[in-house]
Design an enzyme around this catalytic site. Structure first.
Site, PDB file in Angstrom:
ATOM      1  N   LYS A   1       0.874  -1.183   0.000  1.00 51.00           N
ATOM      2  CA  LYS A   1       0.000   0.000   0.000  1.00 51.00           C
ATOM      3  C   LYS A   1       0.913   1.236   0.000  1.00 51.00           C
ATOM      4  O   LYS A   1       1.500   1.571   1.015  1.00 51.00           O
ATOM      5  CB  LYS A   1      -0.893  -0.117   1.240  1.00 51.00           C
ATOM      6  CG  LYS A   1      -1.636   1.047   1.821  1.00 51.00           C
ATOM      7  CD  LYS A   1      -2.186   2.101   0.956  1.00 51.00           C
ATOM      8  CE  LYS A   1      -2.349   3.350   1.816  1.00 51.00           C
ATOM      9  NZ  LYS A   1      -1.929   4.549   1.127  1.00 51.00           N
TER      10      LYS A   1
ATOM     11  N   GLU B   1       9.354   1.400  11.076  1.00 48.51           N
ATOM     12  CA  GLU B   1      10.398   2.410  10.806  1.00 48.51           C
ATOM     13  C   GLU B   1       9.721   3.762  10.887  1.00 48.51           C
ATOM     14  O   GLU B   1       9.007   4.158   9.974  1.00 48.51           O
ATOM     15  CB  GLU B   1      11.001   2.198   9.406  1.00 48.51           C
ATOM     16  CG  GLU B   1      11.687   0.871   9.187  1.00 48.51           C
ATOM     17  CD  GLU B   1      12.996   0.732   9.945  1.00 48.51           C
ATOM     18  OE1 GLU B   1      13.399   1.688  10.647  1.00 48.51           O
ATOM     19  OE2 GLU B   1      13.588  -0.344   9.876  1.00 48.51           O
TER      20      GLU B   1
ATOM     21  N   CYS C   1      13.580  10.901   6.987  1.00 49.12           N
ATOM     22  CA  CYS C   1      13.491  10.431   8.378  1.00 49.12           C
ATOM     23  C   CYS C   1      14.815  10.645   9.086  1.00 49.12           C
ATOM     24  O   CYS C   1      14.854  10.890  10.282  1.00 49.12           O
ATOM     25  CB  CYS C   1      13.084   8.971   8.413  1.00 49.12           C
ATOM     26  SG  CYS C   1      14.166   7.922   7.436  1.00 49.12           S
TER      27      CYS C   1
ATOM     28  N   GLU D   1       9.546  16.347  15.140  1.00 54.54           N
ATOM     29  CA  GLU D   1      10.011  16.086  13.784  1.00 54.54           C
ATOM     30  C   GLU D   1       9.215  16.993  12.844  1.00 54.54           C
ATOM     31  O   GLU D   1       7.989  16.905  12.790  1.00 54.54           O
ATOM     32  CB  GLU D   1       9.771  14.625  13.409  1.00 54.54           C
ATOM     33  CG  GLU D   1      10.268  14.314  12.019  1.00 54.54           C
ATOM     34  CD  GLU D   1       9.903  12.922  11.530  1.00 54.54           C
ATOM     35  OE1 GLU D   1       8.770  12.488  11.734  1.00 54.54           O
ATOM     36  OE2 GLU D   1      10.776  12.295  10.919  1.00 54.54           O
TER      37      GLU D   1
END
Ligand code: NAP
Ligand code: MG
Length: 492
Positions: free
Chosen positions: A174, A249, A283, A384
């Site tokens: 997906k 992750e 990331c 973040e």
């Protein structure tokens, strides 16, 4: 351009015929459409993949046979590299230099790599006593649901797909609704490579609908997810329905530690790259740049001078160094983070706004942004941002640098700049993060594992550990005694 999903080796539209649009972030305009898959489509993809695993050949193939298929995929991807790079840039916005030299070649390479190490997944034999033999076997897990984000659409999908297939699993993938096209092009390649039916499937559409349906389905044995912490936490809850194996992750807030004994120019260039490459939507972005106080002033001066020179533009223009952010919505989020930083009294040194160049007005562009005077209670330090926003923080000595770096709920990566390798080694073992780069940044190697500590997730991608993550270990014990003791426990 109209794309289709891929279920049971057939290209198809969604069950209700609806589509989503692919937007080019450089122009703000739709340039393609792809199916808005429904939960019924997801159900069908899971059904065929379940059947392919339980009754099909793929998990039973020898490793050599599976390796042949994976090598074929790598070869076909390399042939399509130019088209794939253009498409990825158009859909995601990142400069062509990045898709040409990073995303696409690394995505092809990972199929080659996992083809070459399947045989490493071997168990071990243990003769516990002369008459009691044990051995272990690595076996595939089953149906793997792979869910990937939009920042490295094809590359992150291939990390998962190549390892999961190498291990003998079947996959339902997906992609992000923002960037589904390169992954749908992978389906065309996999179709050409002629994998058995149902082994690899893609359902496109909304994460909140079909992503959720994939995670909640009891016929799925494992979810391998790359994305945000909030969705990752939700996935942990949803996947408890049948105690699925998880690989997560998630996000990062990594520290770049620059010591006075490093090469100033190199360290400045690396800080720029590690914050502004892919528009900071990485990331592993080193969004907290810690600089030793002795070189703080010259570092900042050069950093700002060079960051202001970054050429912003359409990623398809080969001279572009920084492209647009993924969407208008995401740019708004990043601008809100910048506004909060200013409110919290961090000092804005450059950027922080939409470029005023009229030729860029339709795209989702944002200037490279640098803050100083960032304190550990500020949102800039803790959250973040996932955009081109760097926070520079002064430190006094080694212990102080380690303390600041570890002051985060994340633990994805860290970059250390110094000419003293003893010091680098000492610090590397004190930093709580899954990857440490010394005088380097962004070194991803198919051979080496990648994955986070703390809330950045668990499980590894790449390397041998990355293959074994998609397998489960079985113990087989054979009693070789003539008259096994266990059979005479009760005396009848
Ligand atoms: P996201 O919003 O978490 O989405 C990731 C994927 O999950 C997308 O495919 C999304 O589909 C899907 N999704 C959303 N809601 C879901 C649900 N309820 N159930 C199942 N799937 C769902 O993340 P993103 O904004 O795409 O990506 C940015 C994040 O990814 C950042 O936090 C970044 O740090 C992280 N990331 C981590 C790594 C790593 O290796 N550690 C690498 C890259 C990125 P839709 O797009 O259709 O909503
Ligand atoms: Mg797009």
């Amino acid at each position: 351009m109209e794309y289709q999903m891929f279920i049971n080796n057939e290209f198809c539209n969604s069950s209700n015929g609806e589509f989503l649009e692919s937007i080019n972030p450089a122009t703000g305009k739709a340039f393609a459409k792809f199916p808005k898959g429904t939960p019924q489509d997801m159900d069908r993809a899971i059904e065929v993949s379940r059947n392919a695993f339980d009754n099909g050949d793929w998990p039973k193939f020898s490793w050599r046979e599976r390796a042949m298929y994976l090598r074929k995929i790598a070869e076909l991807m390399a042939e399509e590299a130019y088209t794939l790079a253009q498409l990825e840039t158009q859909d995601n916005g990142k400069p062509l230099k990045e898709t040409t030299f990073i995303d696409i070649p690394m995505a092809a390479d990972v199929f080659d790599y996992f083809a070459s190490i399947i045989s490493e997944a071997k168990g071990e034999a243990n003769l516990l006593t002369k008459e009691n033999l044990s051995y272990t076997l690595y076996e595939p897990i089953g149906v793997v649901g792979a869910i990937v984000p939009w920042n490295y659409p094809l590359l992150l999908a291939c990390w998962k797909v190549a390892a999961a297939l190498a291990a003998g699993n079947v996959v339902v993938l997906k992609p992000s609704q923002e960037t589904s096209l390169s992954v749908l092009s992978l389906a065309k390649i996999i179709k050409k490579a002629d994998l058995p039916k149902g082994v690899f499937n893609i359902v496109t559409g909304l994460g909140s609908e079909i992503g959720k349906a994939l995670v909640e389905d009891k016929r799925v044995d494992m979810i391998s997810f790359t994305g945000s912490n909030s969705v990752g936490k939700e996935i942990m809850k949803l996947s408890s329905v049948n105690v699925k194996k998880l690989l997560l992750e998630l996000g990062g807030k990594s520290a770049d530690i620059v010591f006075a004994d490093s090469n100033l120019e190199e360290a400045v260039n690396a800080a720029i790259l590690s914050n502004f490459m892919n528009q900071g939507q990485m990331c592993v972005a080193m969004s907290r740049v810690l600089v030793e106080e002795k070189i703080y002033e010259p570092f900042i001066k050069l950093l700002v001078e060079r960051s202001k020179k970054i050429k912003i533009g359409d990623g398809l223009d080969p001279s572009t160094q920084m492209g647009p952010l993924i969407s208008e919505k995401h740019r708004k989020h990043v601008l809100d983070c910048i506004t909060n930083g200013i409110k919290e009294k961090a000092k804005l040194l450059c950027g922080g706004k939409i470029p005023d160049n009229p030729t860029l007005k339709d795209g989702f562009y944002l200037e490279p942004t640098i803050f100083t005077d960032v304190k550990n209670n500020m949102s800039l330090f803790n959250e973040e941002i996932f955009g081109p926003v760097m926070s520079v923080i002064k430190f006094s000595n080694e212990d102080n640098a380690v303390e600041i770096a570890n002051n985060s709920t994340h633990g994805l990566a860290c970059s250390i700049w110094t000419n003293d390798l003893k010091k680098a080694h000492r610090i590397s073992s004190s930093i709580k993060a899954g990857t440490i780069w010394v005088n380097n940044f962004g070194g991803f190697y198919a051979e080496m594992p990648f994955g986070g500590y703390k809330e950045s997730g668990f499980g590894k991608e790449l390397g041998k550990a990355g293959l074994l993550n998609y397998m489960q270990l079985k113990h087989i014990n054979i009693n070789l005694e003539k008259k096994p003791l266990i059979t005479t426990w009760y005396s009848f």
